[in-house]
Design a protein around this motif. Structure first.
Motif: not given
Length: 378
Positions: A104-108, A233-244, A309-313
């Motif tokens: 996933m990180l490589a694709a982004i 900022h804070s996130d406008p979600s219930f939960l955030t799952v983050l890959l870095r 730098r890459v991250s996927v939230a």
């Protein structure tokens, strides 16, 4: 299309709106500026005052929680402690194959590092499109632009057709989104128990019916001291799952023992093998009546000279397109001694408020406090 942007200081009387529009019309994003060889960042990216680097060196840490022991009572205790204080924790042994995370990180990275002509067909600010690429969702609302580009995918409950996805990510995006949604379901179960509710309570409320996969690319910045990768900022979600990836940059705002912002930033370690980062979103703080903390965070501009730098939230939310449910503090979590802190709100209303003001430094959650209530952790 040219990516030339005027190099003007904020007090030169230049037409900021024109510069923003020129940047957006290039459809090349921040990566396009870097590829053009700029050595000074355009004024639209200048933050005033320049962002501080008050990183705290102390014993405060972001907990690492082993999900392979998720049925053990101690895990709920760990999750509860993290969610009620720093608002962040990392999970390991979560069941997602390392190969999927790496791909996933490589694709982004591949998507963002391909020629601009390959990315331009996806560049849009049209919210009706399930897949869209742009730079700064709040480009025309925020006080200063951030040094990043973003690929957005509305992955659930109705994912895009495969042909709607860029070729660079088509083979992995939806599989990855499904895996992260499963991790979110496990974590929401633990959080439900941490609140003294049944394990399925938060999932049954629809807290992960919707999933948005937001992939950020932070190009090298020639003047990282003048801008941010992402404003606080804070996130406008219930939960955030983050890959870095393994590059540092994510910082969390520390709070004192009574919950007030301490004005110091903690660097979140990026060197825990296979870890996925979890953080509490605004809507989960709202329904928990302030017990779980949606904490401000930011990303420093990338100081590398040659590597992005890459991250996927993954933002877990209600079904944004169809949900009209009004979310307020869960009745079991309120009492005469602990009355509701927030008014009820639909997720579309909350997101509309968040998007309209952009990342301006003011928490959206505070707009929904009931009268006579101070923010619970200010």
């Amino acid at each position: 299309m040219s990516t030339t942007i005027t190099m003007a200081s904020a007090d030169d009387g230049y037409d900021r709106r024109r510069e923003l529009q020129a940047f957006d019309d290039s459809k090349a994003g921040v990566k396009g500026l870097v590829d053009a060889g700029i050595t000074a960042i355009p004024a639209i990216f200048h933050h005033h005052p320049p962002p501080g680097r008050q990183l705290r060196q102390q014993a405060v840490t972001i907990p690492v929680i082993d999900l392979s022991a998720a049925d053990a009572p101690g895990v709920v205790t760990q999750v509860k402690a993290a969610a009620e204080t720093v608002g962040f924790f990392q999970v390991v042994n979560h069941g997602v194959p390392g190969e999927l995370l790496a791909e996933m990180l490589a694709a982004i990275r591949r998507f963002n590092e391909q020629p601009p002509e390959a990315k331009r067909p996806y560049y849009t600010r049209e919210l009706s499109r399930k897949v869209r690429f742009n730079s700064n969702f709040d480009l025309f609302q925020s006080p200063a632009a951030n040094w990043r580009d973003t690929l957005f995918c509305e992955a659930a409950p109705e994912p895009p057709r495969p042909e709607e996805l860029p070729a660079a990510v088509r083979h992995v995006m939806l599989e990855y989104g499904g895996a992260m949604r499963a991790v979110a379901a496990r974590v929401l179960g633990l959080l439900s128990e941490a609140l003294g509710l049944g394990r399925d309570h938060l999932m049954d409320m629809g807290c992960a019916e919707g999933l948005s996969v937001v992939s950020n690319y932070y190009p090298p910045c020639p003047e990282p001291h003048l801008t941010m990768g992402c404003s606080a900022h804070s996130d406008p979600s219930f939960l955030t799952v983050l890959l870095r990836d393994a590059m540092p940059g994510l910082q969390v705002l520390l709070r004192d023992d009574e919950g007030a912002a301490a004005g110091r930033w903690l660097e979140v370690p990026a060197d825990v093998p296979g870890a996925i980062l979890i953080n509490i979103g605004d809507l989960l703080e709202l329904v928990s009546n302030g017990r779980l903390k949606s904490v401000e965070h930011r990303v420093a501009a990338n100081q590398s000279r040659d590597r992005g730098r890459v991250s996927v939230a993954c933002f877990c939310n209600a079904d944004i397109a169809r949900s009209r449910r009004v979310y307020g503090p869960i009745p079991e979590l309120t009492s005469e001694e602990e009355p509701p802190l927030y008014r009820g709100v639909t997720v579309p209303e909350f997101l509309a408020r968040y998007d309209s003001k952009g990342l301006d430094g003011r928490p959206t959650l505070h707009d929904f406090l009931l009268p006579h209530h101070k923010p619970p952790h200010l």
